[in-house]
Design a protein around this motif. Sequence first.
Motif, PDB file in Angstrom:
ATOM      1  N   ARG A  46       0.816  -1.220   0.000  1.00 52.34           N
ATOM      2  CA  ARG A  46       0.000   0.000   0.000  1.00 52.34           C
ATOM      3  C   ARG A  46       0.845   1.265   0.000  1.00 52.34           C
ATOM      4  N   TYR A  47       1.925   1.275   0.761  1.00 52.56           N
ATOM      5  CA  TYR A  47       2.721   2.485   0.916  1.00 52.56           C
ATOM      6  C   TYR A  47       4.023   2.456   0.126  1.00 52.56           C
ATOM      7  N   ARG A  48       4.221   1.456  -0.699  1.00 51.01           N
ATOM      8  CA  ARG A  48       5.462   1.323  -1.452  1.00 51.01           C
ATOM      9  C   ARG A  48       5.577   2.432  -2.500  1.00 51.01           C
ATOM     10  N   ASP A  49       6.776   2.970  -2.626  1.00 55.81           N
ATOM     11  CA  ASP A  49       7.039   3.950  -3.669  1.00 55.81           C
ATOM     12  C   ASP A  49       7.505   3.185  -4.904  1.00 55.81           C
ATOM     13  N   TRP A  50       6.698   3.198  -5.933  1.00 55.50           N
ATOM     14  CA  TRP A  50       6.983   2.438  -7.156  1.00 55.50           C
ATOM     15  C   TRP A  50       7.814   3.250  -8.147  1.00 55.50           C
ATOM     16  N   ASP A  51       8.276   4.417  -7.755  1.00 53.79           N
ATOM     17  CA  ASP A  51       9.066   5.302  -8.627  1.00 53.79           C
ATOM     18  C   ASP A  51       8.318   5.677  -9.903  1.00 53.79           C
ATOM     19  N   LEU A  52       7.012   5.809  -9.824  1.00 48.12           N
ATOM     20  CA  LEU A  52       6.217   6.168 -10.988  1.00 48.12           C
ATOM     21  C   LEU A  52       5.765   7.625 -10.952  1.00 48.12           C
ATOM     22  N   LEU A  53       5.948   8.271  -9.820  1.00 49.36           N
ATOM     23  CA  LEU A  53       5.414   9.619  -9.649  1.00 49.36           C
ATOM     24  C   LEU A  53       5.982  10.612 -10.652  1.00 49.36           C
ATOM     25  N   LYS A  54       7.275  10.525 -10.942  1.00 49.00           N
ATOM     26  CA  LYS A  54       7.862  11.478 -11.882  1.00 49.00           C
ATOM     27  C   LYS A  54       7.251  11.302 -13.272  1.00 49.00           C
ATOM     28  N   TYR A  55       6.905  10.066 -13.630  1.00 55.42           N
ATOM     29  CA  TYR A  55       6.273   9.826 -14.922  1.00 55.42           C
ATOM     30  C   TYR A  55       4.829  10.344 -14.925  1.00 55.42           C
ATOM     31  N   TRP A  56       4.177  10.257 -13.775  1.00 54.63           N
ATOM     32  CA  TRP A  56       2.827  10.807 -13.661  1.00 54.63           C
ATOM     33  C   TRP A  56       2.860  12.316 -13.906  1.00 54.63           C
ATOM     34  N   PHE A  57       3.802  13.006 -13.247  1.00 52.38           N
ATOM     35  CA  PHE A  57       3.920  14.450 -13.435  1.00 52.38           C
ATOM     36  C   PHE A  57       4.254  14.794 -14.886  1.00 52.38           C
ATOM     37  N   ARG A  58       5.165  14.040 -15.477  1.00 52.12           N
ATOM     38  CA  ARG A  58       5.512  14.285 -16.889  1.00 52.12           C
ATOM     39  C   ARG A  58       4.300  14.070 -17.787  1.00 52.12           C
ATOM     40  N   GLY A  59       3.525  13.021 -17.491  1.00 49.35           N
ATOM     41  CA  GLY A  59       2.323  12.743 -18.274  1.00 49.35           C
ATOM     42  C   GLY A  59       1.297  13.856 -18.171  1.00 49.35           C
ATOM     43  N   VAL A  60       1.112  14.386 -16.973  1.00 53.29           N
ATOM     44  CA  VAL A  60       0.179  15.501 -16.782  1.00 53.29           C
ATOM     45  C   VAL A  60       0.656  16.694 -17.605  1.00 53.29           C
ATOM     46  N   GLU A  61       1.931  16.986 -17.529  1.00 52.81           N
ATOM     47  CA  GLU A  61       2.475  18.134 -18.257  1.00 52.81           C
ATOM     48  C   GLU A  61       2.330  17.968 -19.774  1.00 52.81           C
ATOM     49  N   LYS A  62       2.566  16.762 -20.262  1.00 58.91           N
ATOM     50  CA  LYS A  62       2.554  16.530 -21.701  1.00 58.91           C
ATOM     51  C   LYS A  62       1.154  16.277 -22.273  1.00 58.91           C
ATOM     52  N   PHE A  63       0.340  15.497 -21.554  1.00 58.97           N
ATOM     53  CA  PHE A  63      -0.924  15.036 -22.126  1.00 58.97           C
ATOM     54  C   PHE A  63      -2.170  15.680 -21.525  1.00 58.97           C
ATOM     55  N   ALA A  64      -1.994  16.520 -20.528  1.00 58.26           N
ATOM     56  CA  ALA A  64      -3.156  17.161 -19.899  1.00 58.26           C
ATOM     57  C   ALA A  64      -2.911  18.667 -19.761  1.00 58.26           C
ATOM     58  N   PRO A  65      -2.801  19.360 -20.893  1.00 60.51           N
ATOM     59  CA  PRO A  65      -2.502  20.799 -20.829  1.00 60.51           C
ATOM     60  C   PRO A  65      -3.609  21.621 -20.178  1.00 60.51           C
ATOM     61  N   TRP A  66      -4.781  21.026 -20.017  1.00 60.50           N
ATOM     62  CA  TRP A  66      -5.897  21.743 -19.389  1.00 60.50           C
ATOM     63  C   TRP A  66      -5.774  21.781 -17.864  1.00 60.50           C
ATOM     64  N   VAL A  67      -4.770  21.094 -17.305  1.00 59.52           N
ATOM     65  CA  VAL A  67      -4.588  21.112 -15.854  1.00 59.52           C
ATOM     66  C   VAL A  67      -4.033  22.468 -15.437  1.00 59.52           C
ATOM     67  N   ASN A  68      -4.742  23.100 -14.537  1.00 60.16           N
ATOM     68  CA  ASN A  68      -4.351  24.405 -14.018  1.00 60.16           C
ATOM     69  C   ASN A  68      -3.233  24.262 -12.987  1.00 60.16           C
ATOM     70  N   ARG A  69      -3.478  23.428 -11.956  1.00 62.00           N
ATOM     71  CA  ARG A  69      -2.487  23.206 -10.888  1.00 62.00           C
ATOM     72  C   ARG A  69      -2.618  21.784 -10.366  1.00 62.00           C
ATOM     73  N   VAL A  70      -1.514  21.310  -9.789  1.00 59.01           N
ATOM     74  CA  VAL A  70      -1.502  20.030  -9.092  1.00 59.01           C
ATOM     75  C   VAL A  70      -1.269  20.342  -7.622  1.00 59.01           C
ATOM     76  N   HIS A  71      -2.230  19.980  -6.788  1.00 59.09           N
ATOM     77  CA  HIS A  71      -2.107  20.146  -5.341  1.00 59.09           C
ATOM     78  C   HIS A  71      -1.590  18.819  -4.808  1.00 59.09           C
ATOM     79  N   PHE A  72      -0.332  18.810  -4.387  1.00 60.28           N
ATOM     80  CA  PHE A  72       0.393  17.608  -3.998  1.00 60.28           C
ATOM     81  C   PHE A  72       0.360  17.507  -2.475  1.00 60.28           C
ATOM     82  N   VAL A  73      -0.465  16.598  -1.964  1.00 63.63           N
ATOM     83  CA  VAL A  73      -0.739  16.492  -0.531  1.00 63.63           C
ATOM     84  C   VAL A  73       0.101  15.377   0.075  1.00 63.63           C
ATOM     85  N   THR A  74       0.908  15.729   1.070  1.00 65.32           N
ATOM     86  CA  THR A  74       1.765  14.751   1.749  1.00 65.32           C
ATOM     87  C   THR A  74       1.796  15.048   3.244  1.00 65.32           C
ATOM     88  N   CYS A  75       2.479  14.186   3.970  1.00 67.22           N
ATOM     89  CA  CYS A  75       2.655  14.426   5.410  1.00 67.22           C
ATOM     90  C   CYS A  75       3.884  15.303   5.661  1.00 67.22           C
TER      91      CYS A  75
END
Length: 134
Positions: A46-75
């Motif tokens: 459940r809590y494992r870091d799969w090292d996919l987050l950077k690709y998620w951010f790149r995907g948002v930047e490249k394929f979702a230009p309609w995204v205004n902001r990403v609110h990144f919620v962490t502890c």
Amino acid sequence: MDAKNHTIMEKIDFVMIWVDGNDPEWQKEYNRYSGKNGLDENSTVRYRDWDLLKYWFRGVEKFAPWVNRVHFVTCGQKPEWLNPNAPKLNLVSHSDYMPAEHLPTFSRSFLMPVLPSQHTSLVCPTLSQNEQGL
């Protein structure tokens, strides 16, 4: 954009909840509050870091230009590679919007209902009306 040929996308915001389950300090706090001596098999997955987050951010930047902001919620964590000054990024700590008596929390199901409540305008003042929680 030609409205006859293309759908015009309204700007939306993404809310991403993330934890680095490999962080020894986070694991120590998790163990302290869960009463466990370590992450069990379910918690590890459940809590494992799969090292996919950077690709998620790149995907948002490249394929979702309609995204205004990403609110990144962490502890309070953030990946080393993440640029906290990126123009579309809003880093949000649990302590920014959760009452202190409810912290720490390790449950996404507890974090999500509280985020869109009255605290949202304080934590995410630019949150669009079309937000999509992830």
